[in-house]
Each structure stands twice: as structure tokens, then as C-alpha cells.
Design a protein around this motif. Structure first.
Motif, PDB file in Angstrom:
ATOM      1  N   MET A   1       0.839  -1.168   0.000  1.00 51.49           N
ATOM      2  CA  MET A   1       0.000   0.000   0.000  1.00 51.49           C
ATOM      3  C   MET A   1       0.886   1.234   0.000  1.00 51.49           C
ATOM      4  O   MET A   1       1.943   1.240   0.610  1.00 51.49           O
ATOM      5  N   LEU A   2       0.442   2.290  -0.646  1.00 55.96           N
ATOM      6  CA  LEU A   2       1.251   3.484  -0.833  1.00 55.96           C
ATOM      7  C   LEU A   2       0.398   4.722  -0.651  1.00 55.96           C
ATOM      8  O   LEU A   2      -0.675   4.832  -1.229  1.00 55.96           O
ATOM      9  N   ASN A   3       0.877   5.666   0.161  1.00 55.51           N
ATOM     10  CA  ASN A   3       0.184   6.936   0.355  1.00 55.51           C
ATOM     11  C   ASN A   3       0.728   7.935  -0.643  1.00 55.51           C
ATOM     12  O   ASN A   3       1.908   8.238  -0.640  1.00 55.51           O
ATOM     13  N   LEU A   4      -0.147   8.450  -1.481  1.00 54.03           N
ATOM     14  CA  LEU A   4       0.249   9.436  -2.485  1.00 54.03           C
ATOM     15  C   LEU A   4      -0.378  10.792  -2.161  1.00 54.03           C
ATOM     16  O   LEU A   4      -0.960  11.442  -3.010  1.00 54.03           O
ATOM     17  N   ASN A   5      -0.264  11.214  -0.913  1.00 50.98           N
ATOM     18  CA  ASN A   5      -0.803  12.517  -0.479  1.00 50.98           C
ATOM     19  C   ASN A   5      -2.223  12.738  -0.978  1.00 50.98           C
ATOM     20  O   ASN A   5      -2.472  13.510  -1.878  1.00 50.98           O
ATOM     21  N   GLY A   6      -3.129  12.090  -0.380  1.00 50.08           N
ATOM     22  CA  GLY A   6      -4.529  12.235  -0.757  1.00 50.08           C
ATOM     23  C   GLY A   6      -5.094  11.021  -1.461  1.00 50.08           C
ATOM     24  O   GLY A   6      -6.304  10.866  -1.557  1.00 50.08           O
ATOM     25  N   TYR A   7      -4.237  10.178  -1.973  1.00 47.84           N
ATOM     26  CA  TYR A   7      -4.647   8.944  -2.611  1.00 47.84           C
ATOM     27  C   TYR A   7      -3.917   7.801  -1.928  1.00 47.84           C
ATOM     28  O   TYR A   7      -2.822   7.966  -1.430  1.00 47.84           O
ATOM     29  N   ILE A   8      -4.530   6.645  -1.940  1.00 53.12           N
ATOM     30  CA  ILE A   8      -3.860   5.443  -1.462  1.00 53.12           C
ATOM     31  C   ILE A   8      -3.812   4.478  -2.626  1.00 53.12           C
ATOM     32  O   ILE A   8      -4.843   4.135  -3.197  1.00 53.12           O
ATOM     33  N   ALA A   9      -2.617   4.084  -2.999  1.00 50.90           N
ATOM     34  CA  ALA A   9      -2.445   3.126  -4.090  1.00 50.90           C
ATOM     35  C   ALA A   9      -2.218   1.748  -3.487  1.00 50.90           C
ATOM     36  O   ALA A   9      -1.461   1.604  -2.533  1.00 50.90           O
ATOM     37  N   VAL A  10      -2.899   0.769  -4.023  1.00 45.60           N
ATOM     38  CA  VAL A  10      -2.708  -0.609  -3.591  1.00 45.60           C
ATOM     39  C   VAL A  10      -2.419  -1.457  -4.820  1.00 45.60           C
ATOM     40  O   VAL A  10      -2.834  -1.127  -5.931  1.00 45.60           O
ATOM     41  N   THR A  11      -1.691  -2.534  -4.600  1.00 45.24           N
ATOM     42  CA  THR A  11      -1.446  -3.450  -5.703  1.00 45.24           C
ATOM     43  C   THR A  11      -2.734  -4.203  -6.015  1.00 45.24           C
ATOM     44  O   THR A  11      -3.683  -4.205  -5.217  1.00 45.24           O
ATOM     45  N   HIS A  12      -2.765  -4.865  -7.149  1.00 37.99           N
ATOM     46  CA  HIS A  12      -3.951  -5.649  -7.503  1.00 37.99           C
ATOM     47  C   HIS A  12      -4.189  -6.762  -6.493  1.00 37.99           C
ATOM     48  O   HIS A  12      -5.337  -7.044  -6.148  1.00 37.99           O
ATOM     49  N   ASP A  13      -3.112  -7.397  -6.013  1.00 35.66           N
ATOM     50  CA  ASP A  13      -3.274  -8.449  -5.004  1.00 35.66           C
ATOM     51  C   ASP A  13      -3.896  -7.892  -3.730  1.00 35.66           C
ATOM     52  O   ASP A  13      -4.791  -8.504  -3.146  1.00 35.66           O
ATOM     53  N   GLU A  14      -3.433  -6.716  -3.297  1.00 35.27           N
ATOM     54  CA  GLU A  14      -4.000  -6.090  -2.095  1.00 35.27           C
ATOM     55  C   GLU A  14      -5.459  -5.719  -2.322  1.00 35.27           C
ATOM     56  O   GLU A  14      -6.302  -5.907  -1.436  1.00 35.27           O
ATOM     57  N   ALA A  15      -5.780  -5.221  -3.504  1.00 32.16           N
ATOM     58  CA  ALA A  15      -7.163  -4.857  -3.820  1.00 32.16           C
ATOM     59  C   ALA A  15      -8.062  -6.098  -3.791  1.00 32.16           C
ATOM     60  O   ALA A  15      -9.173  -6.056  -3.251  1.00 32.16           O
ATOM     61  N   ARG A  16      -7.580  -7.208  -4.352  1.00 30.51           N
ATOM     62  CA  ARG A  16      -8.359  -8.447  -4.323  1.00 30.51           C
ATOM     63  C   ARG A  16      -8.597  -8.901  -2.884  1.00 30.51           C
ATOM     64  O   ARG A  16      -9.696  -9.333  -2.534  1.00 30.51           O
ATOM     65  N   GLN A  17      -7.576  -8.798  -2.039  1.00 30.34           N
ATOM     66  CA  GLN A  17      -7.718  -9.170  -0.631  1.00 30.34           C
ATOM     67  C   GLN A  17      -8.730  -8.272   0.076  1.00 30.34           C
ATOM     68  O   GLN A  17      -9.535  -8.750   0.881  1.00 30.34           O
ATOM     69  N   LEU A  18      -8.702  -6.988  -0.228  1.00 32.11           N
ATOM     70  CA  LEU A  18      -9.653  -6.059   0.387  1.00 32.11           C
ATOM     71  C   LEU A  18     -11.084  -6.362  -0.044  1.00 32.11           C
ATOM     72  O   LEU A  18     -12.003  -6.360   0.786  1.00 32.11           O
ATOM     73  N   VAL A  19     -11.285  -6.626  -1.336  1.00 30.34           N
ATOM     74  CA  VAL A  19     -12.622  -6.968  -1.826  1.00 30.34           C
ATOM     75  C   VAL A  19     -13.116  -8.233  -1.136  1.00 30.34           C
ATOM     76  O   VAL A  19     -14.264  -8.300  -0.670  1.00 30.34           O
ATOM     77  N   SER A  20     -12.256  -9.220  -1.030  1.00 30.68           N
ATOM     78  CA  SER A  20     -12.628 -10.476  -0.376  1.00 30.68           C
ATOM     79  C   SER A  20     -12.961 -10.245   1.100  1.00 30.68           C
ATOM     80  O   SER A  20     -13.954 -10.786   1.610  1.00 30.68           O
ATOM     81  N   ALA A  21     -12.162  -9.435   1.779  1.00 32.04           N
ATOM     82  CA  ALA A  21     -12.410  -9.158   3.198  1.00 32.04           C
ATOM     83  C   ALA A  21     -13.737  -8.430   3.391  1.00 32.04           C
ATOM     84  O   ALA A  21     -14.506  -8.745   4.305  1.00 32.04           O
ATOM     85  N   VAL A  22     -14.034  -7.475   2.523  1.00 26.32           N
ATOM     86  CA  VAL A  22     -15.301  -6.745   2.628  1.00 26.32           C
ATOM     87  C   VAL A  22     -16.468  -7.676   2.321  1.00 26.32           C
ATOM     88  O   VAL A  22     -17.514  -7.616   2.980  1.00 26.32           O
ATOM     89  N   ASP A  23     -16.305  -8.562   1.346  1.00 21.00           N
ATOM     90  CA  ASP A  23     -17.360  -9.535   1.044  1.00 21.00           C
ATOM     91  C   ASP A  23     -17.613 -10.437   2.247  1.00 21.00           C
ATOM     92  O   ASP A  23     -18.765 -10.720   2.589  1.00 21.00           O
ATOM     93  N   ASN A  24     -16.542 -10.896   2.891  1.00 21.89           N
ATOM     94  CA  ASN A  24     -16.698 -11.725   4.093  1.00 21.89           C
ATOM     95  C   ASN A  24     -17.386 -10.957   5.212  1.00 21.89           C
ATOM     96  O   ASN A  24     -18.246 -11.489   5.917  1.00 21.89           O
ATOM     97  N   LEU A  25     -17.013  -9.702   5.375  1.00 21.32           N
ATOM     98  CA  LEU A  25     -17.631  -8.855   6.391  1.00 21.32           C
ATOM     99  C   LEU A  25     -19.114  -8.656   6.096  1.00 21.32           C
ATOM    100  O   LEU A  25     -19.958  -8.704   7.001  1.00 21.32           O
ATOM    101  N   ALA A  26     -19.457  -8.483   4.830  1.00 23.04           N
ATOM    102  CA  ALA A  26     -20.860  -8.310   4.446  1.00 23.04           C
ATOM    103  C   ALA A  26     -21.669  -9.559   4.762  1.00 23.04           C
ATOM    104  O   ALA A  26     -22.805  -9.469   5.247  1.00 23.04           O
ATOM    105  N   THR A  27     -21.073 -10.719   4.526  1.00 20.70           N
ATOM    106  CA  THR A  27     -21.748 -11.982   4.834  1.00 20.70           C
ATOM    107  C   THR A  27     -22.006 -12.104   6.331  1.00 20.70           C
ATOM    108  O   THR A  27     -23.108 -12.448   6.759  1.00 20.70           O
ATOM    109  N   LEU A  28     -20.986 -11.815   7.126  1.00 20.78           N
ATOM    110  CA  LEU A  28     -21.148 -11.870   8.590  1.00 20.78           C
ATOM    111  C   LEU A  28     -22.180 -10.861   9.074  1.00 20.78           C
ATOM    112  O   LEU A  28     -23.003 -11.166   9.944  1.00 20.78           O
ATOM    113  N   ALA A  29     -22.150  -9.675   8.526  1.00 15.89           N
ATOM    114  CA  ALA A  29     -23.107  -8.644   8.928  1.00 15.89           C
ATOM    115  C   ALA A  29     -24.528  -9.084   8.598  1.00 15.89           C
ATOM    116  O   ALA A  29     -25.440  -8.931   9.423  1.00 15.89           O
ATOM    117  N   LYS A  30     -24.720  -9.647   7.405  1.00 18.09           N
ATOM    118  CA  LYS A  30     -26.049 -10.091   6.987  1.00 18.09           C
ATOM    119  C   LYS A  30     -26.574 -11.195   7.902  1.00 18.09           C
ATOM    120  O   LYS A  30     -27.750 -11.204   8.260  1.00 18.09           O
TER     121      LYS A  30
END
Length: 128
Positions: A1-30
Motif C-alpha cells: 500500500m502506498l500513500n500518495l498525499n490524498g490517494y492510497i495506491a494498492v497493488t492488484h493483489d492487495e485490492a483483491r484481498q480487500l474486496v474479499s475481506a469486505v465480502d466476508n464482512l458483508a456476509t457476517l453482517a447479513k
């Protein structure tokens, strides 16, 4: 992950992990009768769109070498911040980047300007 002064850049692998984590969180919340906030859902959807190439305007670095360079400690600023410091327009900053006068990383939404490159440019202009 990289802070670009106002933006956060993530690699594709990190983005995939974040999407998966949010999906898991949504399932638990539901399961517990809750739902994710609209903001969290929007972030998840934006990341998923970027991964599938649906959002060409998002600020994701075009190549990993730019992210690796930034991760080595280079400070980055937006073209708007650079324009303010130079008392020119953001388009003027982008032109300086394209002409190689400022060192910058090309993003899909513009440029991230290396802060030390901007400082050098400012000092060169003062010396004239």
C-alpha cells in the motif's frame, strides 16, 4: 500500500484481498441482521471495478515499478498541490511532467509529482 498525499495506491493483489475481506464482512453482517454502510459498499465496488478494468479514471499506478519506487521513501504530491506551490494551473504542472521538467508517476487520473523534484524545480527558478 502506498500513500500518495490524498490517494492510497494498492497493488492488484492487495485490492483483491480487500474486496474479499469486505465480502466476508458483508456476509457476517447479513447473518447478524446488519448491512455494510453505503460508503464501505462503494469502496468495495470501486475496487472490484478497478480490478475488472471497468473504471479507467481511478488513481491506480500503471506499473508496479512506480509503486516500488514510491515505497522506497519518495514523497509524492498531487498536481493540484504542485500547481499551488508553483502558482500555475494543474494543466501547467501536467505539461511540466510530460516534458520531463518534473519527475512524476503517471496515474490513470493524472500524475503524482515527486516532492523533491518539485523542490529542485522551484530552486532552479529562484536561481534564474
Amino acid at each position: 500500500m502506498l500513500n500518495l498525499n490524498g490517494y492510497i495506491a494498492v497493488t492488484h493483489d492487495e485490492a483483491r484481498q480487500l474486496v474479499s475481506a469486505v465480502d466476508n464482512l458483508a456476509t457476517l453482517a447479513k447473518q447478524r441482521g446488519y448491512s455494510l454502510s453505503p460508503g464501505v459498499r462503494a469502496i468495495r465496488n470501486t475496487l472490484a471495478d478497478i480490478l475488472t478494468g471497468a473504471d479507467a479514471s481511478s488513481p491506480v499506478a500503471e506499473d508496479r515499478s512506480a509503486l516500488e519506487l514510491a515505497a522506497q521513501g519518495t514523497a509524492w504530491i498531487t498536481t493540484t498541490e504542485a500547481a499551488h506551490r508553483l502558482s500555475i494551473t494543474p494543466n501547467g504542472v501536467r505539461d511540466l511532467c510530460r516534458r520531463g521538467r518534473l519527475y512524476a508517476v503517471k496515474l490513470k487520473s493524472g500524475y503524482a509529482v515527486a516532492a523533491d523534484s518539485l523542490d529542485e524545480y522551484v530552486n532552479e527558478r529562484k536561481d534564474r
